[in-house]
Design a protein around this motif. Structure first.
Motif, PDB file in Angstrom:
ATOM      1  N   ARG A  83       0.834  -1.209   0.000  1.00 14.35           N
ATOM      2  CA  ARG A  83       0.000   0.000   0.000  1.00 14.35           C
ATOM      3  C   ARG A  83       0.867   1.257   0.000  1.00 14.35           C
ATOM      4  N   SER A  84       1.932   1.273   0.806  1.00 11.37           N
ATOM      5  CA  SER A  84       2.808   2.448   0.827  1.00 11.37           C
ATOM      6  C   SER A  84       3.577   2.575  -0.490  1.00 11.37           C
ATOM      7  N   LEU A  85       3.947   1.449  -1.105  1.00  9.50           N
ATOM      8  CA  LEU A  85       4.590   1.468  -2.420  1.00  9.50           C
ATOM      9  C   LEU A  85       3.654   2.071  -3.463  1.00  9.50           C
ATOM     10  N   LEU A  86       2.403   1.641  -3.474  1.00 10.82           N
ATOM     11  CA  LEU A  86       1.440   2.172  -4.447  1.00 10.82           C
ATOM     12  C   LEU A  86       1.202   3.662  -4.251  1.00 10.82           C
ATOM     13  N   LYS A  87       1.126   4.079  -3.006  1.00  7.97           N
ATOM     14  CA  LYS A  87       0.926   5.500  -2.729  1.00  7.97           C
ATOM     15  C   LYS A  87       2.074   6.317  -3.307  1.00  7.97           C
ATOM     16  N   TYR A  88       3.309   5.843  -3.115  1.00  6.00           N
ATOM     17  CA  TYR A  88       4.481   6.522  -3.664  1.00  6.00           C
ATOM     18  C   TYR A  88       4.446   6.518  -5.191  1.00  6.00           C
ATOM     19  N   LEU A  89       4.135   5.362  -5.788  1.00 10.01           N
ATOM     20  CA  LEU A  89       4.104   5.270  -7.252  1.00 10.01           C
ATOM     21  C   LEU A  89       3.070   6.211  -7.851  1.00 10.01           C
ATOM     22  N   GLN A  90       1.899   6.283  -7.253  1.00  8.89           N
ATOM     23  CA  GLN A  90       0.848   7.141  -7.790  1.00  8.89           C
ATOM     24  C   GLN A  90       1.255   8.604  -7.784  1.00  8.89           C
ATOM     25  N   THR A  91       1.985   9.026  -6.763  1.00  8.74           N
ATOM     26  CA  THR A  91       2.361  10.438  -6.695  1.00  8.74           C
ATOM     27  C   THR A  91       3.619  10.757  -7.490  1.00  8.74           C
ATOM     28  N   HIS A  92       4.572   9.831  -7.564  1.00  7.32           N
ATOM     29  CA  HIS A  92       5.866  10.141  -8.156  1.00  7.32           C
ATOM     30  C   HIS A  92       6.078   9.633  -9.580  1.00  7.32           C
ATOM     31  N   LEU A  93       5.350   8.629 -10.003  1.00  3.73           N
ATOM     32  CA  LEU A  93       5.591   8.050 -11.318  1.00  3.73           C
ATOM     33  C   LEU A  93       5.242   9.014 -12.442  1.00  3.73           C
ATOM     34  N   GLU A  94       4.164   9.789 -12.267  1.00  2.00           N
ATOM     35  CA  GLU A  94       3.779  10.749 -13.286  1.00  2.00           C
ATOM     36  C   GLU A  94       4.859  11.828 -13.447  1.00  2.00           C
ATOM     37  N   VAL A  95       5.331  12.345 -12.326  1.00  2.00           N
ATOM     38  CA  VAL A  95       6.379  13.370 -12.348  1.00  2.00           C
ATOM     39  C   VAL A  95       7.656  12.796 -12.959  1.00  2.00           C
ATOM     40  N   HIS A  96       7.977  11.572 -12.599  1.00  2.00           N
ATOM     41  CA  HIS A  96       9.170  10.903 -13.117  1.00  2.00           C
ATOM     42  C   HIS A  96       9.086  10.735 -14.636  1.00  2.00           C
ATOM     43  N   GLU A  97       7.935  10.316 -15.132  1.00  2.00           N
ATOM     44  CA  GLU A  97       7.756  10.133 -16.577  1.00  2.00           C
ATOM     45  C   GLU A  97       7.851  11.460 -17.326  1.00  2.00           C
ATOM     46  N   GLU A  98       7.349  12.536 -16.734  1.00  2.00           N
ATOM     47  CA  GLU A  98       7.456  13.850 -17.363  1.00  2.00           C
ATOM     48  C   GLU A  98       8.922  14.276 -17.484  1.00  2.00           C
ATOM     49  N   LYS A  99       9.712  14.014 -16.434  1.00  2.00           N
ATOM     50  CA  LYS A  99      11.138  14.344 -16.487  1.00  2.00           C
ATOM     51  C   LYS A  99      11.844  13.554 -17.574  1.00  2.00           C
ATOM     52  N   LEU A 100      11.533  12.260 -17.681  1.00  2.00           N
ATOM     53  CA  LEU A 100      12.150  11.437 -18.722  1.00  2.00           C
ATOM     54  C   LEU A 100      11.769  11.927 -20.119  1.00  2.00           C
ATOM     55  N   HIS A 101      10.503  12.333 -20.277  1.00  2.00           N
ATOM     56  CA  HIS A 101      10.041  12.841 -21.569  1.00  2.00           C
ATOM     57  C   HIS A 101      10.769  14.146 -21.919  1.00  2.00           C
ATOM     58  N   GLU A 102      10.943  15.035 -20.930  1.00  2.00           N
ATOM     59  CA  GLU A 102      11.649  16.287 -21.167  1.00  2.00           C
ATOM     60  C   GLU A 102      13.112  16.036 -21.548  1.00  2.00           C
ATOM     61  N   GLU A 103      13.760  15.072 -20.865  1.00  2.00           N
ATOM     62  CA  GLU A 103      15.144  14.733 -21.204  1.00  2.00           C
ATOM     63  C   GLU A 103      15.243  14.192 -22.626  1.00  2.00           C
ATOM     64  N   LYS A 104      14.276  13.372 -23.004  1.00  2.00           N
ATOM     65  CA  LYS A 104      14.270  12.801 -24.341  1.00  2.00           C
ATOM     66  C   LYS A 104      14.105  13.888 -25.393  1.00  2.00           C
ATOM     67  N   MET A 105      13.193  14.834 -25.138  1.00  2.00           N
ATOM     68  CA  MET A 105      12.981  15.938 -26.076  1.00  2.00           C
ATOM     69  C   MET A 105      14.214  16.833 -26.156  1.00  2.00           C
ATOM     70  N   ARG A 106      14.880  17.041 -25.021  1.00  2.00           N
ATOM     71  CA  ARG A 106      16.082  17.885 -25.007  1.00  2.00           C
ATOM     72  C   ARG A 106      17.197  17.220 -25.815  1.00  2.00           C
ATOM     73  N   LYS A 107      17.328  15.913 -25.715  1.00  2.00           N
ATOM     74  CA  LYS A 107      18.355  15.200 -26.492  1.00  2.00           C
ATOM     75  C   LYS A 107      18.072  15.264 -27.983  1.00  2.00           C
ATOM     76  N   LEU A 108      16.782  15.251 -28.325  1.00  2.00           N
ATOM     77  CA  LEU A 108      16.407  15.311 -29.735  1.00  2.00           C
ATOM     78  C   LEU A 108      16.455  16.736 -30.270  1.00  2.00           C
ATOM     79  N   GLY A 109      16.608  17.718 -29.375  1.00  2.00           N
ATOM     80  CA  GLY A 109      16.677  19.118 -29.802  1.00  2.00           C
ATOM     81  C   GLY A 109      15.328  19.719 -30.070  1.00  2.00           C
ATOM     82  N   LEU A 110      14.289  19.157 -29.475  1.00  2.00           N
ATOM     83  CA  LEU A 110      12.938  19.669 -29.701  1.00  2.00           C
ATOM     84  C   LEU A 110      12.436  20.524 -28.551  1.00  2.00           C
TER      85      LEU A 110
END
Length: 112
Positions: A83-110
């Motif tokens: 339950r504590s793992l799920l609570k953490y995943l629900q709050t942090h996974l979205e933010v984490h995925e946004e950071k990864l997407h931004e890094e990917k776009m920055r590498k592509l120069g977009l």
């Protein structure tokens, strides 16, 4: 196999949010505990959950520790319950995925 219900709620959460996962069981020879390695991600399986669990005298599974390491994290996050793992995943996974997407776009120069 009885271990299929380990992290069942977490698996449902990840499938619902478009993540793929791969699981593997390890039974160390020295200790009576079992280890469940669960790798997941949207494109690459670069996130990892390590679950250490044992069985009580009634045969029920007892989670001892859950280690979560998201992509590029230096230190794992440690949880005592799913339950504590799920609570953490629900709050942090979205933010984490946004950071990864931004890094990917920055590498592509977009980036803007």
């Amino acid at each position: 196999m009885e271990d299929d219900n380990v992290l069942a709620t977490t698996k449902q959460f990840l499938r619902k949010n478009g993540y793929h996962y791969k699981k593997r069981y390890i039974r160390p020879l020295i200790t009576p505990d079992s280890v469940y390695i669960f790798r997941f991600g949207k494109e690459k399986l670069n996130n990892r959950i390590i679950l250490r669990y044992g069985h009580g005298w009634t045969g029920r599974q007892k989670i001892k520790e859950i280690d979560l390491r998201l992509h590029k994290q230096k230190h794992p996050r440690i949880f005592k319950t799913e339950r504590s793992l799920l609570k953490y995943l629900q709050t942090h996974l979205e933010v984490h995925e946004e950071k990864l997407h931004e890094e990917k776009m920055r590498k592509l120069g977009l980036d803007k």
